[in-house]
Write a protein that holds these residues in place. Sequence first.
Motif, short mmCIF file in Angstrom:
data_model
loop_
_atom_site.label_atom_id
_atom_site.label_comp_id
_atom_site.label_asym_id
_atom_site.label_seq_id
_atom_site.Cartn_x
_atom_site.Cartn_y
_atom_site.Cartn_z
N THR A 213 0.70 -1.35 -0.05
CA THR A 213 0.08 0.04 -0.11
C THR A 213 1.04 1.18 0.11
OG1 THR A 213 -0.20 0.17 2.49
CG2 THR A 213 -1.73 -1.10 1.38
N GLU A 215 0.53 3.45 2.34
CA GLU A 215 0.99 4.11 3.48
C GLU A 215 2.34 3.17 3.94
OE1 GLU A 215 -3.19 5.26 2.72
OE2 GLU A 215 -2.24 3.29 2.28
N GLN A 216 2.39 1.86 3.46
CA GLN A 216 3.29 0.89 3.71
C GLN A 216 4.75 1.56 3.08
OE1 GLN A 216 1.71 -2.60 2.28
NE2 GLN A 216 1.56 -3.42 4.31
N LEU A 218 5.35 4.80 2.25
CA LEU A 218 5.71 6.02 2.97
C LEU A 218 6.54 5.59 4.06
CD1 LEU A 218 2.88 8.20 1.90
CD2 LEU A 218 5.25 8.05 0.87
N LYS A 219 6.61 4.90 4.80
CA LYS A 219 7.14 4.46 5.97
C LYS A 219 8.63 3.93 5.92
CE LYS A 219 2.96 3.15 8.55
NZ LYS A 219 2.39 1.94 9.46
N ARG A 360 -3.00 5.94 -6.18
CA ARG A 360 -3.38 4.74 -6.28
C ARG A 360 -3.93 4.15 -7.62
NH1 ARG A 360 -3.71 4.32 -0.42
NH2 ARG A 360 -3.65 6.25 0.38
#
Length: 409
Positions: A213, A215-216, A218-219, A360
Motif C-alpha cells: 500500500t 501507506e506502507q 511511505l514508512k 493509487r
Amino acid sequence: MRRKRVVVLGATGSIGESALKVAHDIPERMEIVGLAANQNAQKLAAQANKVRPAAVCLVDETKIGELRAALEYEPRIFSGESGLVEIACLAEAEMVLVAVVGTGGLQPALAAIEAGKDLAVASKEILVMAGEIVMREAGRKGVQVLPVDSEHNAIFQCLDSQRKRPTPNPVKNTGQAVQRPTPNEEQNIRRLILTASGGPFRNTPATEFDGITVEQALKHPTWNMGPKITIDSATLFNKGLEMIEAHWLFGVEMKRVEVVIHPQSIVHSMVEFSDGSVLAQLSHSDMCFPIQYAVTWPERVPNSLPPLDFGKVRQLEFATPRYEDFPALNLARRAGEMGGTLPAVLNAANEIAVSAFLERKISFPRIWQTVAAVMDRHSNVAQPDLDAILRADQWARREAARVVESLHR
C-alpha cells in the motif's frame, strides 16, 4: 573566518529545513540571503521572518498576496519559474543550494553557474538529466559543484582526504569543478560504493509486492523525506539515480559505481582504491552533516550535532541488493551507461509512475514496469543539448502517462 552567503531553493522541504538549522548552528560561517519555495506561502514567510533574507521567491504566483501578507519585513519578492532563476543569480549570493524536487531546479542551477555561483546539489534530477552539461559549464565558469546528498557527500569527503587540501576561498576560474578526480586520481579509484538502507521492503518477498500500500511504502525506516523521494527509496530508484549522479559528479565510469544495502545508515558511502583500501564516511542520519560540509568546505567547523557513540551502534550490516526483485538499479545502470537522453527519460517516467502510485492508480511493481516500458520505446539521442534533453523529458512524461492510463483501465 567569513560567512558563506547562500540562497536555498526548496526552502520549505526537508533539505531546506535542515539548511536553516545549519545556518542557525554556525551563524559565523553561513548566512541565508535568499529563500525559495514552490507553493507553501505561510511556511516560506515564517522562515523568512526568522532569518530575514534579502530576497524570497514563491513559484506559485497565485499565492504571492498570501506571502506578502504574512511577511513581517520587506524583502525583494520574486515569483514564478523566472523568479526562481532570478533569485538563483542574486548578486550577494556566493552559493546556491538546490533542493527542488523534480526537474524544476535545472534551469536555476544552470543560471547560477553562469552567474558564477557555486552549487550545493541536493536535487538528483539536475545531474541525472543533464550531468554532462552541468559539469562542463561548471568547469568553464570555474565554479564548484558540491554534493549535498549524504552518499555523494560521503564519497566527496573520502576522495578529498586523499588530496592536497586547497586553501580556503580558492580563486575561481580554475577550469574544472574541484571534486572531479584528475586522470591520475581517477585511475586510483577501483569502486564508488553507495550505501542504501534498502527501504521498508528489503526483506519483503517479491510475491507480496502487488499488495504493498501507499501507506506502507511511505514508512521509511531511517530518513524523514518527502513522499516522492520516500517512494524512490522503497523501489531503490533513489539509489539508481544516485549511481548516475555519482558517475557525473566524480567522473567515474558507471561500471565502477556500485550499491550495497546497509540498513543502519551509519556508513553513508565508501571508496575502494586501486590498492584494495576502502575509506568510508560515518555519521548519524542527519542531513545537517553533509549540508554543513558543502557550505564550509574545504574546512571543518565544530557544531552541535551529536557525535557517533560506537558503543551504541553495536553492529553494521551489509548485503548485496536483490537486483531481480528491485529492477530500478539495473534500469538506472542501463540509462547511465547509454547516456544521451535516456537518463532524462528514466527520471521523467519514474516521476509520473510514482505520482500514479501515490494516487493509487497503479500497483507498486508497476512503477518500474512503467519506466522500463517508456525506456524501451525511446529513441536515444547521443550528446544532446539542453533543448534535446527537455524534449526527451516531456516526451517521457507523456508516454509514461499513456502507459499508466492503459494499466489503470
